[in-house]
Enzyme design. Sequence first.
Site, PDB file in Angstrom:
ATOM      1  N   HIS A 469      15.373   0.584  -9.622  1.00 15.10           N
ATOM      2  CA  HIS A 469      15.371  -0.842  -9.004  1.00 15.10           C
ATOM      3  C   HIS A 469      14.986  -0.997  -7.560  1.00 15.10           C
ATOM      4  CE1 HIS A 469      17.779  -4.775  -8.322  1.00 15.10           C
ATOM      5  NE2 HIS A 469      17.752  -4.004  -7.133  1.00 15.10           N
ATOM      6  N   GLU A 470      15.716   0.238  -6.827  1.00 17.46           N
ATOM      7  CA  GLU A 470      15.215   0.407  -5.520  1.00 17.46           C
ATOM      8  C   GLU A 470      13.599   0.575  -5.222  1.00 17.46           C
ATOM      9  OE1 GLU A 470      17.074  -1.053  -3.514  1.00 17.46           O
ATOM     10  OE2 GLU A 470      18.904  -0.727  -4.859  1.00 17.46           O
ATOM     11  N   HIS A 473      11.836  -2.512  -5.548  1.00 15.68           N
ATOM     12  CA  HIS A 473      11.563  -3.268  -4.186  1.00 15.68           C
ATOM     13  C   HIS A 473      10.796  -2.793  -3.152  1.00 15.68           C
ATOM     14  CE1 HIS A 473      14.908  -6.127  -4.494  1.00 15.68           C
ATOM     15  NE2 HIS A 473      15.888  -5.184  -4.488  1.00 15.68           N
ATOM     16  N   HIS A 476       7.241  -3.728  -3.975  1.00 17.65           N
ATOM     17  CA  HIS A 476       7.037  -4.922  -3.188  1.00 17.65           C
ATOM     18  C   HIS A 476       6.645  -4.689  -1.667  1.00 17.65           C
ATOM     19  CE1 HIS A 476       8.670  -9.184  -3.235  1.00 17.65           C
ATOM     20  NE2 HIS A 476       7.371  -9.204  -3.175  1.00 17.65           N
TER      21      HIS A 476
END
Length: 678
Positions: A469-470, A473, A476
């Site tokens: 998940h991290e 990010h 991105h």
Amino acid sequence: MVKNILTQPFNTEFQTAPFSKIKNEDFLPAFKQTIQDAKAEIEAITANPEAPTFENTIEALDFAGEQLDRISSIFFNLNSAETNDEIQKIAQEVSPLLSEFSNDITLNEDLFKRVKAVYEAKDALTLTTEQATLLDKKYKGFSRNGANLPEDKKQELREIDKQLSKLKLQFGENVLAETNKFEMHLTNEEDLSGLPEGAKEAAKQVAESKGKEGWVITLDYPSYIPFMTYADNRELRKKLALASGSKAFNNDELDNQDIVLQIANLRHKRANLLGYKTHAHFVLEERMAKTPEKVTDFLNELLEKAKPAAQEEFKNLEKFAKEVDNIDALQKWDSAYYSEKLKQKLFSLDDEQLKPYFKLENVIDGAFTVANKLFGLQFEEIHTIDKYHEDVLTYQVKDEKRELVSIFYADFFPRAGKRNGAWMTSYKSQSIKNGINDRPHVSIVCNFTKPTKSKPSLLTFSEVTTLFHEFGHALHGMLANTNYPSLSGTSVYWDFVELPSQVLENWCYEKEALELFAKHYETGEVIPMELIQKIKESATFHEGMQTLRQLSFGLLDMSWHAQDPSGITNVKAHEKESFSNTRLYPDVAENCMSTAFSHIFQGGYSSGYYSYKWAEVLDADAFEYFKEEGIFNKTVASKFKENVLSKGGTENPMTLYKRFRGQEPKPEALLRRAGLIK
């Protein structure tokens, strides 16, 4: 006179932050100096005798205060990941200064006149889509923050912002202090019955680090979660759950009840001052959802689908606990324990079975391999970069042409100066200036179980998905490719920001991806197919209850921010009322969620907690596209990179999403994945 290292460009490889050379006493003078420098840059824009243009006003404004931005990112990241009393004290001094500086800009009439002049002439200008977005963002940055207010109201706004910045900091400090203050010291090994060996060993290590015999359980997640999930001693689970659930709700000097009420009321007052009905109306104007009504409808629509499933799951769990241990009424401290036992019974699967296949180093390599197969990225560990703690790992990230994409920091283990949870952040944003593409410095911070004397760091499956998940990010941030820093990377609408992070979690459930990295830490054996099958089958286990829980948090957030909170005098009573439609377990009088709900009272999620679910709709829909074409399909990955990851906030997120997907997202994809519809 010795120059302050923070007030000048960093003379380091890749211009990374020179952590080891920065002293705490450098921060306050550096903030004061760079605020002055940034003010001078603003002054130069307003004093420009030439007529306002996009370049001399809007663009110049976006690049103003770069050194101040860098210092802020370094300082506030340290305040989250490696804080101490001194840093917290500086934060209390610095926050009002930054709040005031921010208001100095948005309430600067001469500057606003120039911005407004460009904004009003926009139809006659030939702007790119990105430039038009930046102009719109800059204009709204003023109008939404009081530039059109009369002078006395501007002063009132400044005062509110100053108070809010201090209250939010105090809220977070109280939660951290409460987390650090509690420990459950056990000297009788029977009290650890049910606990896996790894968790016992970790508890022993914590005790040793505190100079104590026996075992110490804390409220840090790697200590708290295994105890709540596996410990047979119901009374001790209750003790731990009450301590966690009553953080900053003990009517003492660390109590946050009054702070919660003050924050909610000040936000409402601020929104009214700016002409909005509530704080949620103000916030959501700049989100995909647009209005509180739409958010509430969205949450309630999902609630309608999830609630019957959740109630059925809860009934089965109650029945199971009754059969196993003759428990008459399930309490919150029974939730994880009996859920885990039931999951083991239904799927013959537990975290302890999976952990040997998820050695931290292998999972990191797995995330890197997935990023390489999808986007052609290569990660090389680099040891010449300065870091703020010895646990931090540092990498340079390159593309297929071996050109630098990003510097990447990863910080995985809990320690006293680090807040709970996991997050991604950046130390330097990406932008293109004078033809030079300045690459970003990105970081992820997690709290995983530390290696012990006998075992490496082995992750639970939930921690594996957290890392992915991290890392989503982080991608991105790393793959950002925009001209302006304020539109770069994760600077997107808040209900779009969770798409890259949540979509990447999907790879953790796929055989093709798991076989790349899920290998037994002792034997090197690849995770067996039947375990992969069980992971997939159990993925929707208690999905109704999980969904209900997430929705309850989103509805609590809206209950604080989508109405006038001035009539709320009792935090607990208000919360209880808000949870009435989503409650499964009996209420616990000693517990209160709002007083430690850092996402909405300290972080940036006020009126935005729904966005996790909103982004789940996007991510489920997006991943269906990957599955249709193959989870490592280069064409789909390129479309995702080009239209989502690299574009930052340069266009409306729905436009970007449709360009990637060819259609608007459908909630059915999420409900299908969750097993809530067939």
